[in-house]
Design a protein around this motif. Structure first.
Motif, PDB file in Angstrom:
ATOM      1  N   VAL A 226      -0.064   1.301 -12.929  1.00 22.85           N
ATOM      2  CA  VAL A 226      -1.179   0.414 -13.289  1.00 22.85           C
ATOM      3  C   VAL A 226      -0.944  -0.993 -12.736  1.00 22.85           C
ATOM      4  O   VAL A 226      -1.864  -1.620 -12.194  1.00 22.85           O
ATOM      5  CB  VAL A 226      -1.395   0.398 -14.822  1.00 22.85           C
ATOM      6  N   LEU A 227       0.282  -1.491 -12.844  1.00 22.06           N
ATOM      7  CA  LEU A 227       0.588  -2.805 -12.278  1.00 22.06           C
ATOM      8  C   LEU A 227       0.403  -2.792 -10.762  1.00 22.06           C
ATOM      9  O   LEU A 227      -0.110  -3.768 -10.185  1.00 22.06           O
ATOM     10  CB  LEU A 227       2.021  -3.221 -12.625  1.00 22.06           C
ATOM     11  N   GLY A 228       0.799  -1.712 -10.120  1.00 22.94           N
ATOM     12  CA  GLY A 228       0.619  -1.591  -8.678  1.00 22.94           C
ATOM     13  C   GLY A 228      -0.850  -1.608  -8.301  1.00 22.94           C
ATOM     14  O   GLY A 228      -1.252  -2.275  -7.332  1.00 22.94           O
ATOM     15  N   LEU A 229      -1.666  -0.886  -9.042  1.00 18.82           N
ATOM     16  CA  LEU A 229      -3.103  -0.888  -8.796  1.00 18.82           C
ATOM     17  C   LEU A 229      -3.662  -2.300  -8.958  1.00 18.82           C
ATOM     18  O   LEU A 229      -4.456  -2.767  -8.139  1.00 18.82           O
ATOM     19  CB  LEU A 229      -3.800   0.086  -9.745  1.00 18.82           C
ATOM     20  N   TRP A 230      -3.231  -2.989  -9.999  1.00 20.58           N
ATOM     21  CA  TRP A 230      -3.666  -4.371 -10.225  1.00 20.58           C
ATOM     22  C   TRP A 230      -3.268  -5.255  -9.042  1.00 20.58           C
ATOM     23  O   TRP A 230      -4.045  -6.079  -8.586  1.00 20.58           O
ATOM     24  CB  TRP A 230      -3.071  -4.902 -11.537  1.00 20.58           C
ATOM     25  N   LEU A 231      -2.045  -5.063  -8.528  1.00 18.29           N
ATOM     26  CA  LEU A 231      -1.582  -5.845  -7.372  1.00 18.29           C
ATOM     27  C   LEU A 231      -2.457  -5.603  -6.148  1.00 18.29           C
ATOM     28  O   LEU A 231      -2.810  -6.543  -5.433  1.00 18.29           O
ATOM     29  CB  LEU A 231      -0.147  -5.465  -7.017  1.00 18.29           C
ATOM     30  N   VAL A 232      -2.760  -4.341  -5.889  1.00 18.84           N
ATOM     31  CA  VAL A 232      -3.599  -4.010  -4.730  1.00 18.84           C
ATOM     32  C   VAL A 232      -4.961  -4.675  -4.857  1.00 18.84           C
ATOM     33  O   VAL A 232      -5.468  -5.287  -3.907  1.00 18.84           O
ATOM     34  CB  VAL A 232      -3.728  -2.480  -4.559  1.00 18.84           C
ATOM     35  N   ILE A 233      -5.566  -4.590  -6.027  1.00 19.62           N
ATOM     36  CA  ILE A 233      -6.879  -5.202  -6.249  1.00 19.62           C
ATOM     37  C   ILE A 233      -6.790  -6.718  -6.131  1.00 19.62           C
ATOM     38  O   ILE A 233      -7.617  -7.355  -5.470  1.00 19.62           O
ATOM     39  CB  ILE A 233      -7.437  -4.793  -7.631  1.00 19.62           C
TER      40      ILE A 233
ATOM     41  N   THR B 239       0.828  -1.207   0.000  1.00 17.71           N
ATOM     42  CA  THR B 239       0.000   0.000   0.000  1.00 17.71           C
ATOM     43  C   THR B 239       0.863   1.259   0.000  1.00 17.71           C
ATOM     44  O   THR B 239       0.574   2.218  -0.728  1.00 17.71           O
ATOM     45  CB  THR B 239      -0.948  -0.004   1.214  1.00 17.71           C
ATOM     46  N   LEU B 240       1.915   1.253   0.813  1.00 18.52           N
ATOM     47  CA  LEU B 240       2.840   2.390   0.843  1.00 18.52           C
ATOM     48  C   LEU B 240       3.444   2.629  -0.539  1.00 18.52           C
ATOM     49  O   LEU B 240       3.460   3.760  -1.038  1.00 18.52           O
ATOM     50  CB  LEU B 240       3.953   2.148   1.862  1.00 18.52           C
ATOM     51  N   TRP B 241       3.934   1.568  -1.171  1.00 19.61           N
ATOM     52  CA  TRP B 241       4.579   1.683  -2.474  1.00 19.61           C
ATOM     53  C   TRP B 241       3.614   2.211  -3.531  1.00 19.61           C
ATOM     54  O   TRP B 241       3.892   3.200  -4.207  1.00 19.61           O
ATOM     55  CB  TRP B 241       5.141   0.323  -2.872  1.00 19.61           C
ATOM     56  N   VAL B 242       2.476   1.555  -3.660  1.00 18.83           N
ATOM     57  CA  VAL B 242       1.530   1.931  -4.717  1.00 18.83           C
ATOM     58  C   VAL B 242       0.907   3.300  -4.430  1.00 18.83           C
ATOM     59  O   VAL B 242       0.752   4.111  -5.339  1.00 18.83           O
ATOM     60  CB  VAL B 242       0.459   0.833  -4.902  1.00 18.83           C
ATOM     61  N   GLY B 243       0.618   3.572  -3.165  1.00 18.00           N
ATOM     62  CA  GLY B 243       0.095   4.890  -2.810  1.00 18.00           C
ATOM     63  C   GLY B 243       1.095   5.987  -3.122  1.00 18.00           C
ATOM     64  O   GLY B 243       0.731   7.050  -3.634  1.00 18.00           O
TER      65      GLY B 243
END
Length: 151
Positions: A141-148, A17-21
């Protein structure tokens, strides 16, 4: 031992979350800087500092998440799409921070005392900046996909 495993399981989502945020917030902040600061060199300097910070967050976070996956799942981690997405994001961070950013800095330094956009290096700078921007967008976008996917 179970308490330690629980702590590690709790840390990984926070790290992700820290990384993608940080990725998304820095991208938004850079846009705001360029819209609101008339001095584009100053806006670029501040944005560059923010991108460096988020790169180091990504380097540490990606390394943690990769090691955690390998520790938890062993070699079967290599069969998980989450592992490969994290690895791709981590590689994009490394290429951006240690490959593309030094090249952009060199182009800026070569243009001095002029702004790089007012120099013979403008075209190369625009090309490499565009490549960096696309790589950053892919990482977001990859980070968002990972979070989801990991929720």
């Amino acid at each position: 031992m179970a308490r330690k495993a629980g702590l590690i399981a709790w840390i990984s989502p926070v790290v992700l979350t820290l990384w993608v945020g940080a990725l998304w917030m820095t991208g938004i902040t850079a846009s705001v800087l360029f819209q609101n600061i008339a001095d584009r060199q100053l806006a670029g300097l501040v944005a560059g500092k923010l991108f460096t910070i988020v790169s180091y967050i990504g380097i540490g976070s990606g390394l943690w998440l990769l090691i955690q996956r390998l520790a938890a799942d062993g070699f079967s981690a290599f069969r998980q799409s989450l592992f490969w997405i994290i690895l791709l994001m981590w590689i994009l961070v490394l290429v951006g921070e240690f490959g593309i950013q030094p090249l952009l800095a060199q182009l800026k330094a070569s243009a001095l005392p002029n702004d790089v956009m007012q120099s013979v290096f403008a075209s190369r700078f625009k090309t490499w900046h565009g490549i960096a921007s696309v790589a950053y967008l892919v990482e977001c976008v990859l980070g968002l996909w990972l979070v989801i996917k990991s929720s």
